[in-house]
Design a protein around this motif. Structure first.
Motif, PDB file in Angstrom:
ATOM      1  N   LEU A 288      34.529  77.150  34.220  1.00  0.00           N
ATOM      2  CA  LEU A 288      34.027  78.038  33.115  1.00  0.00           C
ATOM      3  C   LEU A 288      33.866  79.307  33.744  1.00  0.00           C
ATOM      4  N   ARG A 289      33.333  79.359  34.846  1.00  0.00           N
ATOM      5  CA  ARG A 289      32.963  80.721  35.598  1.00  0.00           C
ATOM      6  C   ARG A 289      34.360  81.483  35.841  1.00  0.00           C
ATOM      7  N   GLU A 290      35.397  80.868  35.642  1.00  0.00           N
ATOM      8  CA  GLU A 290      36.575  81.735  35.928  1.00  0.00           C
ATOM      9  C   GLU A 290      37.277  82.582  34.949  1.00  0.00           C
ATOM     10  N   LEU A 291      36.729  82.499  33.827  1.00  0.00           N
ATOM     11  CA  LEU A 291      37.479  83.126  32.654  1.00  0.00           C
ATOM     12  C   LEU A 291      36.797  84.611  32.811  1.00  0.00           C
ATOM     13  N   ASN A 292      37.709  85.522  32.787  1.00  0.00           N
ATOM     14  CA  ASN A 292      37.383  86.915  32.828  1.00  0.00           C
ATOM     15  C   ASN A 292      36.985  87.489  31.379  1.00  0.00           C
ATOM     16  N   TYR A 293      35.903  88.363  31.558  1.00  0.00           N
ATOM     17  CA  TYR A 293      35.501  89.102  30.169  1.00  0.00           C
ATOM     18  C   TYR A 293      35.741  90.591  30.436  1.00  0.00           C
ATOM     19  N   ASN A 294      35.749  91.304  29.363  1.00  0.00           N
ATOM     20  CA  ASN A 294      36.188  92.836  29.777  1.00  0.00           C
ATOM     21  C   ASN A 294      34.825  93.258  29.437  1.00  0.00           C
ATOM     22  N   SER A 295      34.545  94.616  30.205  1.00  0.00           N
ATOM     23  CA  SER A 295      33.381  95.371  29.875  1.00  0.00           C
ATOM     24  C   SER A 295      33.697  96.462  28.782  1.00  0.00           C
ATOM     25  N   LEU A 296      32.852  96.987  27.929  1.00  0.00           N
ATOM     26  CA  LEU A 296      33.059  98.218  27.197  1.00  0.00           C
ATOM     27  C   LEU A 296      31.825  99.020  27.220  1.00  0.00           C
ATOM     28  N   VAL A 297      32.159 100.357  26.817  1.00  0.00           N
ATOM     29  CA  VAL A 297      30.978 101.233  26.743  1.00  0.00           C
ATOM     30  C   VAL A 297      31.320 101.817  25.418  1.00  0.00           C
ATOM     31  N   LEU A 298      30.237 102.057  24.416  1.00  0.00           N
ATOM     32  CA  LEU A 298      30.394 102.354  23.251  1.00  0.00           C
ATOM     33  C   LEU A 298      29.518 103.898  23.487  1.00  0.00           C
ATOM     34  N   VAL A 299      30.362 105.098  22.926  1.00  0.00           N
ATOM     35  CA  VAL A 299      29.601 106.319  22.897  1.00  0.00           C
ATOM     36  C   VAL A 299      29.557 106.738  21.405  1.00  0.00           C
ATOM     37  N   PHE A 300      28.514 106.920  20.744  1.00  0.00           N
ATOM     38  CA  PHE A 300      28.459 107.202  19.321  1.00  0.00           C
ATOM     39  C   PHE A 300      28.194 108.754  19.530  1.00  0.00           C
ATOM     40  N   LEU A 301      29.185 109.278  18.437  1.00  0.00           N
ATOM     41  CA  LEU A 301      29.370 110.837  18.389  1.00  0.00           C
ATOM     42  C   LEU A 301      29.093 111.194  16.934  1.00  0.00           C
ATOM     43  N   ALA A 374      31.847 117.532  19.239  1.00  0.00           N
ATOM     44  CA  ALA A 374      31.188 116.279  18.840  1.00  0.00           C
ATOM     45  C   ALA A 374      29.879 116.523  19.579  1.00  0.00           C
ATOM     46  N   ASP A 375      28.569 115.905  18.962  1.00  0.00           N
ATOM     47  CA  ASP A 375      27.357 115.679  19.643  1.00  0.00           C
ATOM     48  C   ASP A 375      27.259 114.203  20.120  1.00  0.00           C
ATOM     49  N   VAL A 376      26.798 113.847  21.372  1.00  0.00           N
ATOM     50  CA  VAL A 376      26.471 112.505  21.670  1.00  0.00           C
ATOM     51  C   VAL A 376      25.229 112.015  21.229  1.00  0.00           C
ATOM     52  N   VAL A 377      25.191 111.108  20.272  1.00  0.00           N
ATOM     53  CA  VAL A 377      23.961 110.498  19.732  1.00  0.00           C
ATOM     54  C   VAL A 377      23.382 109.415  20.816  1.00  0.00           C
ATOM     55  N   GLU A 378      24.334 108.463  21.180  1.00  0.00           N
ATOM     56  CA  GLU A 378      23.817 107.559  22.039  1.00  0.00           C
ATOM     57  C   GLU A 378      24.891 106.881  23.075  1.00  0.00           C
ATOM     58  N   ILE A 379      24.501 106.215  23.847  1.00  0.00           N
ATOM     59  CA  ILE A 379      25.645 105.756  24.644  1.00  0.00           C
ATOM     60  C   ILE A 379      25.166 104.173  24.889  1.00  0.00           C
ATOM     61  N   THR A 380      26.052 103.171  24.814  1.00  0.00           N
ATOM     62  CA  THR A 380      25.383 101.784  25.238  1.00  0.00           C
ATOM     63  C   THR A 380      26.611 101.130  26.157  1.00  0.00           C
ATOM     64  N   ARG A 381      26.247 100.567  27.064  1.00  0.00           N
ATOM     65  CA  ARG A 381      27.024  99.701  28.118  1.00  0.00           C
ATOM     66  C   ARG A 381      26.989  98.195  27.717  1.00  0.00           C
ATOM     67  N   LEU A 382      28.336  97.484  27.560  1.00  0.00           N
ATOM     68  CA  LEU A 382      28.277  96.290  27.130  1.00  0.00           C
ATOM     69  C   LEU A 382      29.026  95.537  28.504  1.00  0.00           C
ATOM     70  N   PRO A 383      28.519  95.328  29.336  1.00  0.00           N
ATOM     71  CA  PRO A 383      29.294  94.626  30.590  1.00  0.00           C
ATOM     72  C   PRO A 383      29.685  93.077  30.312  1.00  0.00           C
ATOM     73  N   GLU A 384      30.893  92.900  30.786  1.00  0.00           N
ATOM     74  CA  GLU A 384      31.620  91.727  30.427  1.00  0.00           C
ATOM     75  C   GLU A 384      30.974  91.161  29.062  1.00  0.00           C
ATOM     76  N   VAL A 385      31.592  91.729  28.039  1.00  0.00           N
ATOM     77  CA  VAL A 385      30.961  91.253  26.707  1.00  0.00           C
ATOM     78  C   VAL A 385      32.317  90.952  26.148  1.00  0.00           C
ATOM     79  N   ILE A 386      33.527  90.851  26.137  1.00  0.00           N
ATOM     80  CA  ILE A 386      34.420  90.476  25.336  1.00  0.00           C
ATOM     81  C   ILE A 386      35.566  89.507  26.048  1.00  0.00           C
ATOM     82  N   PRO A 387      35.743  88.226  25.787  1.00  0.00           N
ATOM     83  CA  PRO A 387      36.600  87.426  26.303  1.00  0.00           C
ATOM     84  C   PRO A 387      38.031  88.128  26.422  1.00  0.00           C
TER      85      PRO A 387
END
Ligand SMILES: Cc1cc2nc3c(=O)[nH]c(=O)nc-3n(C[C@H](O)[C@H](O)[C@H](O)COP(=O)(O)OP(=O)(O)OC[C@H]3O[C@@H](n4cnc5c(N)ncnc54)[C@H](O)[C@@H]3O)c2cc1C
Length: 435
Positions: A288-301, A374-387
């Motif tokens: 189960l540890r071998e399954l890769n997850y992708n990381s994302l960053v969400l930038v709210f504008l 655009a103005d940046v409202v917030e940034i959130t990092r989602l490491p290894e969040v999506i299969p």
């Protein structure tokens, strides 16, 4: 169920311990309770919802995970049962969806008229796509990229399918075996003899796809309402650290105490499940540890862009780091808010960039595509969040567990809300039938 006080409850209904109160764990809690099973759910976080997280900044709703759900029958039933109808926000499903290709936004064909009008596909590309029923069926060992390109043509793959399908997972379909990423599509093709024919049938009959929805305060209203309805069974701030055999049942170490249950459902990430289950004697969980997850960053504008639509995805060969943008403003009337997605396999380093770099990247690329500042409202990092549903999913086939332990969650079947509710219902039905 028995707890560390030793109270025996052997004549009670089947007891189920659920690990995780994301949308899968909460839906499961609901369906198990509805079927009269004895359920106890443990969540390490302080809030229900897992990936589904909404907040309000200066009165504007931001979605830190999913931006919308579809009002499938399972969710519609819950909206009424949980008294959420007044808070429901339904988006217009006819809003255009775009792909950024060759320097501008082009509309994705989602109806017969946009199919004929769109310049996302050339006439040659449109004709090639229509040949799909004559192509050989998709094969489980084929990669999603080659399957789609072979069946619909390279242009439809590059301009439409890759940006939408690859964008969903943040993965490259060239690394996604069909047996893991397209199992439902392969089954559909087997039943109907084609992939295009059922899609065209749906377009002609119309009205079959449930509309996109959210709630006034954001999508997290749904897990919060599920939690409120079942708060007697759901224990927040309670991490399950291990699961061990205990007589005929399983002992969960949860938040400093031990709870013994007949059945366990683990809804954490794949590697999280491996950690909890590794102390069991016999089963194989390390893969189960071998399954890769992708990381994302969400930038709210925040921007005054004046373009109506769901948003856009970016074609993979465009010189942009942005993978996609959701127009929260026009989807759910969320005052000038746009959510930019960065990261995935095309930019795995995005999650490690500084706030300043991420803000500049998102703003500049938004300006390039939309033509407004655009103005940046917030940034959130989602490491290894999506299969990733890539070749690493072969490891799942080597996992073995006792019948009483079930793995659930988005890496085991479908990613989206509808799949999460359907999986929870299937598991609850099975456990109720076995009890
Ligand atoms: C950025 C993003 C955008 C998305 N967009 C959409 C969309 O627009 N529409 C859509 O339908 N779907 C979307 N999805 C997919 C969907 O949101 C997820 O697949 C779904 O919410 C996953 O729910 P889950 O309950 O399976 O997992 P999670 O939400 O990850 O929940 C698992 C829970 O288990 C808990 N947990 C883990 N380990 C332990 C432990 N040892 N003890 C106790 N608790 C534990 C975690 O804290 C977590 O709360 C998106 C996903 C992401 C990441």
């Amino acid at each position: 169920m028995s707890d560390s006080t030793g109270a025996s409850t052997s004549d009670e209904p089947t007891s189920v311990g659920v690990v995780g109160a994301g949308i899968t764990g909460l839906a499961l809690t609901h369906y198990l309770a509805e079927r009269g099973l004895d359920v106890m759910t443990f969540e390490s976080g302080s809030e229900p919802g897992g990936i589904v997280r909404s907040s309000q900044i200066d009165g504007r709703v931001l979605e830190y995970g999913p931006q919308r759900a579809r009002l499938v029958p399972e969710i519609e039933a819950l909206v009424d049962e949980l008294d959420l109808r007044d808070e429901l926000v339904v988006a217009d499903d006819d809003l255009p969806l775009y792909v950024y290709a060759d320097g501008r936004l082009r509309e994705v064909p989602r109806s017969l008229s946009t199919f004929f009008q769109t310049d996302l596909l050339s006439w040659r590309g449109k004709c090639r796509l229509l040949v799909e029923p004559l192509t050989a069926p998709g094969q489980p060992d084929e990669r999603a990229a080659s399957l789609f390109a072979r069946k619909f043509g390279l242009e439809a793959y590059r301009n439409v399918i890759e940006p939408l399908f690859g964008g969903l997972y943040g993965s490259d379909p060239a690394d996604m075996p069909a047996e893991h990423s397209l199992s439902r599509l392969l089954a559909l093709e087997k039943r109907k003899g084609s992939l295009l024919r059922p899609a065209v049938d749906r377009l002609i009959r119309g009205g079959e796809t449930p509309p996109p929805i959210s709630f006034d305060s954001g999508l997290q209203a749904l897990p919060e309402a599920l939690y409120e309805a079942h708060r007697l069974y759901v224990h927040l701030n309670t991490t399950v650290s291990s699961i061990e055999t205990d007589g005929d049942g399983y002992a969960l170490s949860a938040g400093g105490r031990t709870v013994t249950v007949d059945e366990v459902v683990v809804t954490s990430t794949a590697s999280g499940a491996a950690t909890i289950l590794e102390s069991l004697d016999g089963p194989t969980v390390a893969p189960l540890r071998e399954l890769n997850y992708n990381s994302l960053v969400l930038v709210f504008l925040e921007a005054d862009a004046q373009t109506e639509g769901f948003g856009y995805q970016v074609r993979r060969d465009e010189a942009l780091s942005t993978r996609g943008v959701t127009f929260n403003d026009s989807l759910f009337d969320r005052d000038g808010i746009y959510t930019v997605y960065l990261g995935g396999t095309s930019d795995p380093g995005a999650v490690d960039r500084s706030e300043e770099e991420l803000a500049t990247l998102a703003r500049q690329e938004f300006q390039t595509v939309m033509g407004v500042d655009a103005d940046v409202v917030e940034i959130t990092r989602l490491p290894e969040v999506i299969p990733a549903f890539d070749t690493s999913w072969a490891a799942l086939e080597t996992v073995s567990l006792p019948d009483e332990i079930t793995l659930a969650g988005n890496y085991t079947s479908r990613l989206g809300f509808p799949g999460r509710f359907r999986q929870a219902k299937r598991i609850a039905d099975r456990l109720a039938a076995e009890s």
